[in-house]
Design a protein around this motif. Sequence first.
Motif, PDB file in Angstrom:
ATOM      1  N   ARG A  16       7.274  10.602  -2.232  1.00 23.79           N
ATOM      2  CA  ARG A  16       5.934  10.186  -1.814  1.00 23.79           C
ATOM      3  C   ARG A  16       5.148  11.350  -1.207  1.00 23.79           C
ATOM      4  NH1 ARG A  16       7.466   5.922   0.565  1.00 23.79           N
ATOM      5  NH2 ARG A  16       7.488   6.596   2.738  1.00 23.79           N
ATOM      6  N   THR A  17       5.787  12.107  -0.331  1.00 20.51           N
ATOM      7  CA  THR A  17       5.076  13.205   0.322  1.00 20.51           C
ATOM      8  C   THR A  17       4.849  14.369  -0.648  1.00 20.51           C
ATOM      9  OG1 THR A  17       7.194  14.029   1.179  1.00 20.51           O
ATOM     10  CG2 THR A  17       5.883  12.631   2.626  1.00 20.51           C
ATOM     11  N   ARG A  18       5.740  14.557  -1.607  1.00 19.91           N
ATOM     12  CA  ARG A  18       5.522  15.620  -2.586  1.00 19.91           C
ATOM     13  C   ARG A  18       4.257  15.354  -3.388  1.00 19.91           C
ATOM     14  NH1 ARG A  18      10.325  16.396  -6.599  1.00 19.91           N
ATOM     15  NH2 ARG A  18       9.527  14.380  -7.310  1.00 19.91           N
ATOM     16  N   ARG A  19       4.043  14.091  -3.743  1.00 19.30           N
ATOM     17  CA  ARG A  19       2.801  13.745  -4.446  1.00 19.30           C
ATOM     18  C   ARG A  19       1.583  14.003  -3.580  1.00 19.30           C
ATOM     19  NH1 ARG A  19       5.140   7.951  -6.546  1.00 19.30           N
ATOM     20  NH2 ARG A  19       6.391   8.728  -8.304  1.00 19.30           N
ATOM     21  N   LEU A  20       1.680  13.622  -2.301  1.00 16.70           N
ATOM     22  CA  LEU A  20       0.569  13.866  -1.383  1.00 16.70           C
ATOM     23  C   LEU A  20       0.270  15.355  -1.280  1.00 16.70           C
ATOM     24  CD1 LEU A  20       1.047  11.476   1.685  1.00 16.70           C
ATOM     25  CD2 LEU A  20      -0.936  11.610   0.184  1.00 16.70           C
ATOM     26  N   VAL A  21       1.321  16.139  -1.142  1.00 15.46           N
ATOM     27  CA  VAL A  21       1.133  17.586  -1.002  1.00 15.46           C
ATOM     28  C   VAL A  21       0.496  18.155  -2.253  1.00 15.46           C
ATOM     29  CG1 VAL A  21       2.354  19.784  -0.836  1.00 15.46           C
ATOM     30  CG2 VAL A  21       2.952  17.909   0.697  1.00 15.46           C
TER      31      VAL A  21
END
Length: 291
Positions: A16-21
């Motif tokens: 999830r955070t990789r997509r946000l980044v």
Amino acid sequence: MLPTELFKYVKQIHIRTRRLVNDVFAGGYHSAFKGRGMEFAEVREYTPGDDIRSIDWNVTARTGQPYVKQFVEERELTVMLLVDLSASGQFGTVAKLKTEIATELCAVLAMSAITNNDKVGLILFTDRIERFIPPQKGKHHVLRVIREVLGFRPQHLGTDIGGALEYLHRISRRRSVCFLVSDFLASDYETPLRIAHRRHDIIPVTLTDQREDHLPRLGLVMLQDLETGAHVLVDTSSRAVRQQYQQRREAAVSQRQRLFRTLGLDTIDIRTDEPFIDPLMRFFRQRERRR
């Protein structure tokens, strides 16, 4: 949380955070933080419009043609995450606890740093240092940082922000970008903060729940201090009691904000009832404008 459940949750947060980044934060992070300076990259032939101050006179003299030096920003930074794991973080009246938001925020910051080839270190603290992970690079290191923030079970309940800052000052001699993630329900950290700020780029990240701002009218309520275990019976139907609580709360917040302004610190204010994306992006944009 069982090890298998923890592993799955870590992977979910990582994805999830990789997509946000990748979609939102990577460019903002890169623009917000300066590297350590400029380093020489190469020389190339002079073209009209180049700054004559960048001419490499030695190469120009040898070749008989004007050449200019090119420089690139030396990007590598060290990012330290100082995360408050005291018992007050186990509080949240909306969708998530403060500690859950802190975990996802740290994952985003760590992923942003690694994406920009920066090092990430971690200090978990309560009223003492619970865990220290030295700064490193790489995907596996980020996964370890996320796993530690999410799954670590502290041995103590209290809060000592000053002690965490003093520890940072001892173990980190080089200048670092330090995100101090806490609800700041503590005192006696002004002097260590001033000292740490002289060497490091300290960024306080304040976690707040809406119920901490106002005392609801619920009649007689038994409240417990999560860090000390103390109980107190409060008559929330009393207007005077509610006003006194709010005044003390506002005074504490005002004192904290005044300290941060005096030191010239950039802050990130995050609430448990709102996504942290917007305040984090505002912070990045503010930093970028100043650069």
